[in-house]
Write an enzyme that holds these catalytic residues in place. Structure first.
Site, PDB file in Angstrom:
ATOM      1  N   GLU B  39       0.775  -1.260   0.150  1.00 21.61           N
ATOM      2  CA  GLU B  39      -0.004   0.111  -0.079  1.00 21.61           C
ATOM      3  C   GLU B  39       0.838   1.366  -0.097  1.00 21.61           C
ATOM      4  OE1 GLU B  39      -3.463   0.787  -0.265  1.00 21.61           O
ATOM      5  OE2 GLU B  39      -2.372   2.755  -0.172  1.00 21.61           O
ATOM      6  N   GLY B  44      -7.215   0.901   3.964  1.00 23.81           N
ATOM      7  CA  GLY B  44      -8.465   1.221   3.920  1.00 23.81           C
ATOM      8  C   GLY B  44      -9.019   1.996   2.532  1.00 23.81           C
ATOM      9  N   GLY B 119       3.906   0.006  -5.573  1.00 20.29           N
ATOM     10  CA  GLY B 119       4.387  -1.263  -6.183  1.00 20.29           C
ATOM     11  C   GLY B 119       4.121  -1.348  -7.655  1.00 20.29           C
ATOM     12  N   THR B 143      -5.644  -2.191  -7.213  1.00 20.71           N
ATOM     13  CA  THR B 143      -5.175  -0.759  -6.997  1.00 20.71           C
ATOM     14  C   THR B 143      -6.182   0.416  -7.197  1.00 20.71           C
ATOM     15  OG1 THR B 143      -4.449  -0.959  -9.494  1.00 20.71           O
ATOM     16  CG2 THR B 143      -2.807  -1.207  -7.979  1.00 20.71           C
ATOM     17  N   GLY B 144      -7.630   0.040  -7.365  1.00 20.22           N
ATOM     18  CA  GLY B 144      -8.851   0.972  -7.066  1.00 20.22           C
ATOM     19  C   GLY B 144      -8.819   2.096  -8.317  1.00 20.22           C
ATOM     20  N   VAL B 182     -24.595   8.860  -8.061  1.00 19.12           N
ATOM     21  CA  VAL B 182     -24.578   8.548  -6.914  1.00 19.12           C
ATOM     22  C   VAL B 182     -23.804   9.557  -5.998  1.00 19.12           C
ATOM     23  CG1 VAL B 182     -24.011   7.006  -5.015  1.00 19.12           C
ATOM     24  CG2 VAL B 182     -24.778   5.848  -6.853  1.00 19.12           C
ATOM     25  N   GLU B 186     -24.945  12.423  -3.627  1.00 20.09           N
ATOM     26  CA  GLU B 186     -24.990  12.519  -2.175  1.00 20.09           C
ATOM     27  C   GLU B 186     -24.571  13.853  -1.814  1.00 20.09           C
ATOM     28  OE1 GLU B 186     -24.188   7.898  -1.335  1.00 20.09           O
ATOM     29  OE2 GLU B 186     -22.658   9.224  -0.965  1.00 20.09           O
ATOM     30  N   ALA B 314     -17.704  -0.473  -2.617  1.00 22.90           N
ATOM     31  CA  ALA B 314     -16.802  -1.108  -1.286  1.00 22.90           C
ATOM     32  C   ALA B 314     -17.108  -2.549  -1.306  1.00 22.90           C
ATOM     33  CB  ALA B 314     -17.014  -0.186  -0.124  1.00 22.90           C
ATOM     34  N   HIS B 439     -44.560  -4.300  13.163  1.00 20.31           N
ATOM     35  CA  HIS B 439     -45.172  -2.991  13.090  1.00 20.31           C
ATOM     36  C   HIS B 439     -44.874  -2.230  14.295  1.00 20.31           C
ATOM     37  CE1 HIS B 439     -48.597  -0.418  12.004  1.00 20.31           C
ATOM     38  NE2 HIS B 439     -49.149  -0.481  13.227  1.00 20.31           N
TER      39      HIS B 439
END
Ligand SMILES: Cc1cc2nc3c(=O)[nH]c(=O)nc-3n(C[C@H](O)[C@H](O)[C@H](O)COP(=O)(O)OP(=O)(O)OC[C@H]3O[C@@H](n4cnc5c(N)ncnc54)[C@H](O)[C@@H]3O)c2cc1C
Ligand SMILES: Cc1cc2nc3c(=O)[nH]c(=O)nc-3n(C[C@H](O)[C@H](O)[C@H](O)COP(=O)(O)OP(=O)(O)OC[C@H]3O[C@@H](n4cnc5c(N)ncnc54)[C@H](O)[C@@H]3O)c2cc1C
Lengths: 66, 460, 460
Positions: B39, B44, B119, B143-144, B182, B186, B314, B439
């Protein structure tokens, strides 16, 4: 066979299966009408389907081994 | 190269410690593998530091602000004064810090070797991290993604992405949001609750264009009612920055002015200059192409998360990470199709959906084989109590299972758990109908919808 | 008797128009029966007018008050001033009025004959309503319940029940609540949020004594943290009213003083002087005894809702009403055992549970055949964001399905939908585990708990 008659409400109850059991039976090619339920009121549970699938596999495997 | 104290050979090398990467690493050590997790930033990844978590913290501050503003409606005398962005950020950063600490502790306690640095895939079995070469019997690429822009649209100054929007120390007076998906919606929701004049510009004919048409219609209506403006169906042309703010022009000549422009046009894969092409991976517009089981087709290299085409979420990353670890272990995990992955937009109102939209179901099964039911939350006691409208829409195959659930309303995102079980377990409305829901909950709206689709509406 | 314009013969006569009665009536007309629905008060019964709905409105006002009070924690500058009980009541009554109008319209539009008046069972097929006799081929009794008191404990003045508590036009300074069950704890939660000094007195060893031991422990801790006082394990002895308020004495001599005492020791069945015994029904401590399929054993008389021993919940009433209508129609509906009916306590924090507690499961299946897992909401991002702690506890049969789900935390009541599907569909943790839940939701806490119980915790 009069003894069977009183069972009829039982088998009606066991006609209800959960979606999970239905799907599992479908995946394993198990005929639910031939499975004996061990749950409340004769309801078929997941384990019953797995056992039925196992039994069938065993039955099929046997002749192949000879 | 000097010998390092850290082992350089692993059963599994994971490149990228975001949602996908760390989930893969955790599952892999559980299964007995040695794991090196590379990382370059913070464990995260996007979700924890610049994505899911900080946005949801802002959305909660927004809910609190609206609650204080509308308190009188509920018999509570309270005065809303203002938003203190420093305090908002302190709250948000506190949540992130807590989760980050927890994650670092967890990763360490499980014996995963974290390799800090950038990396690059060096061969089918090696990754070069700032000059040190590590070997993995298997390699998982994770790697996102990053905030994309449009060709020719430069980020900087008053033209920002979600990364900057999440660290702002002031509340702007007005904002133009480019993109009504999205992330755009938001932020629109948060800012509106913070008192900002918000305009969304979306090239497609509607906001949240991936959602079912009924959701789209009701969502747009709700946003309009909140005073969130939007211009759909026309493409963005250009933006100019001046001392006062930005001037945005559309292709039809319309212009909009505001303090800021947020670019929320999607996320691009982080795959450039990482040796992926050189290793022979199949790439498509920057994404890594894999088979259904996430194998790249090259050696023992897998890819997961936002670099794999599909939903950029995610929990899809988590799921794929776990899946690949189990796949490597030979556990033959079940493939979960993107279609059956739950999706939530956490704006007010929230959108939650899983499975086929009505349109997609009609295409798949044929018009005559699709039934739908739309239940209006006006009939749901708890929704009236918390002051939200909305709908629950079900899509079923005729004489077959529920194949899609689509929901709209404040807090309805939390209903996606039951909805996804129904869709993934291929339940019939008749399977759900006898199970009367508690209910008075918002949850019982799902129950009512299933009763209705099973032909026996309770309150309808 | 003068001939009346209204028909006096029906396929089905329903006595009582509360949750149970009106659901039976609605389902019965759907199935083609003619229905007479006898109601002496207001359609909707306890739940709509004096139960579920008004209490949940108060709880939402309470949530708004707490939100305004704690706003600064979330970066929102706001000042909480006070509770305006008249405005709270206006909000609450507005919700009730809306639902009441909707229900009346629905009942009318479906062609159900509403018979206003007080009914008494006159024979196995007739009900006498203030002198007019109506005939039903089938009769469904649904006369509901009232707030019980203890022997010798008189209601009046400063000693009230939930009926009075729901219509108060002031916020007391201090309250003693006799009974730590659902209703007592919900009022404790509301009043505490309204700034009242609250003390609960419970004879059993703990609050919410029907819940799983882990829930009880964490719930008591949460209430303590909120400053809600309670004294458990000692029985109430007496109460005295004076000008200042009430003085409550326990059997051990301890005394408590407060402005008011709320008696919340349970609900008794409304069955006296209604001709039930005379018709030959089996009664037990005022309850009507039926078989599993809700038949009373007399003629074609069924009983549903709070007059039938078991959980006194509105959705159990709905379910039983629908069930009996289908039973009469010969549809052979599936029996839903009380055990598998979802239960929610809507206090802050909320409790939601379905199925066996750990203790009950150990008794049923044997100690060695029960596995449990407790997941702490401290690990759940969304729960941290909204500022709640809590737990999700799963109980499974070893190598078998999940038989109990128990949850605690703000808003966790809404998770009961997924939980009840899991329990009612006899899912194994392994069935739930591959379905990754949406991130970041409170819902994913359920997912994590199932992953853990399936032997592969994601974050643990
Ligand atoms: C504003 C916003 C809100 C969002 N909200 C939600 C939401 O509510 N719910 C949801 O499900 N999803 C949400 N997402 C999407 C979610 O964040 C992503 O789907 C998820 O983070 C993808 O996980 P990943 O592991 O593929 O990539 P990432 O989380 O991006 O992680 C990739 C990691 O790899 C590291 N890395 C990259 N290259 C290298 C390299 N060469 N060497 C070493 N390390 C490297 C990065 O530093 C990063 O830590 C949101 C995203 C954004 C931007
Ligand atoms: C404060 C409080 C909070 C509650 N909260 C919840 C909750 O959140 N969730 C939940 O599930 N349950 C809750 N309950 C319980 C719920 O209200 C009851 O379980 C439910 O109302 C029972 O329905 P029923 O139809 O059996 O009886 P009821 O609702 O009591 O209805 C009975 C009806 O019969 C009528 N009736 C009685 N006798 C006669 C007669 N002789 N002739 C004509 N009509 C007659 C009555 O007027 C009444 O309308 C709560 C109860 C209280 C008191």
């Amino acid at each position: 066979k009069p003894a069977e008659k009183s069972d009829s409400s039982d088998s009606d109850a066991s006609a209800y299966v959960t979606p999970l059991v239905r799907r599992l039976a479908h995946q394993n090619d198990v005929d639910l009408s031939a499975v004996k339920g061990t749950g409340v009121g004769g309801r078929i549970r997941k384990q019953d389907v797995l056992d039925a699938a196992e039994a069938r596999k065993a039955a099929q495997a046997e002749p192949a081994q000879q | 190269m000097a010998a390092s104290a850290t082992a350089q050979e692993f059963d599994i090398l994971v490149l990228g410690g975001g949602s996908g990467g760390y989930a893969a690493a955790l599952r892999a050590v559980q299964l007995g593998f040695t794991v090196g997790l590379i990382e370059k930033g913070k464990l995260g990844g996007t979700c924890l530091h610049n994505g899911c978590i900080p946005t949801k913290a802002l959305l909660h501050s927004a809910e609190i602000a609206d609650g204080a503003r509308d308190a009188e409606k509920y018999g509570v005398k309270a005065t809303f004064e203002s938003i203190d962005m420093n305090a908002v950020n302190a709250y948000k950063d506190g949540i992130i810090a807590g989760k980050y600490r927890g994650l670092q502790g967890l990763i360490k306690s499980k014996g995963i070797t974290v390799i800090e640095g950038s990396g690059k895939l060096a061969s089918q079995n090696t990754i070069d991290v700032d000059g040190t070469v590590y070997t993995g019997k298997h390699i998982i690429l994770a790697t996102g993604s990053f905030s994309r822009s449009l060709p020719g649209l430069e980020i900087g100054g008053k033209v920002i992405t979600s990364d900057q929007a999440l660290t702002m120390d002031f509340v702007p007076k007005s904002v133009i949001i480019l993109g009504g998906g999205v992330i755009g919606c938001e932020f629109a929701s948060v800012w509106k609750s913070f008192g900002v004049d918000v305009t969304i510009v979306e090239a497609l004919p509607s906001l949240v264009p991936n959602e079912d048409a009924s959701i789209v219609k009701n969502f747009e209506r709700a946003f309009k009612k909140r005073g969130i403006k939007f211009n759909t169906g026309t493409r963005f042309k250009s933006v100019e920055q001046n001392d006062d703010g930005v001037v945005v022009s559309l292709e039809d000549g319309k212009t909009f002015e505001a303090d800021l422009m947020l670019v929320a046009v999607g996320r691009g894969p982080v795959t450039q200059n990482l040796g992926y092409e050189e290793a022979g991976l199949t790439m498509d517009r920057g994404f890594v192409i894999t088979n259904e089981r996430l194998h790249t087709g090259v050696g023992t290299i897998y890819a997961i998360g936002d670099i794999v085409p599909g939903l950029q979420l995610a929990h899809r990353g988590f799921q794929q990470g776990i899946f690949v670890a189990e796949e490597i272990a030979g556990l033959k995990p079940v493939v979960v199709a993107d279609l059956n992955i739950p999706k939530v937009t956490y704006s007010d109102p929230e959108i939650a959906s899983v499975g086929y939209t009505e349109k997609a179901a009609r295409e798949k099964f044929g018009d005559e084989n699709v039934l739908t039911h739309e239940y209006n939350l006006a009939g749901n006691g708890k929704s009236s109590i918390i002051g939200t409208g909305g709908i629950v829409k079900l899509v079923r195959e005729k004489d077959g299972p529920i194949v899609g659930v689509h929901m709209l309303g404040s807090r309805m995102g939390e209903q996606i758990g039951e909805a996804q079980l129904i869709v993934n377990w291929e339940a019939y409305p008749e399977d759900v109908a006898p199970l009367i829901h508690a209910h008075p909950t918002q949850n019982e709206a799902l129950g009512e919808a299933h009763l209705a689709l099973a032909g026996k509406p309770l309150h309808g």
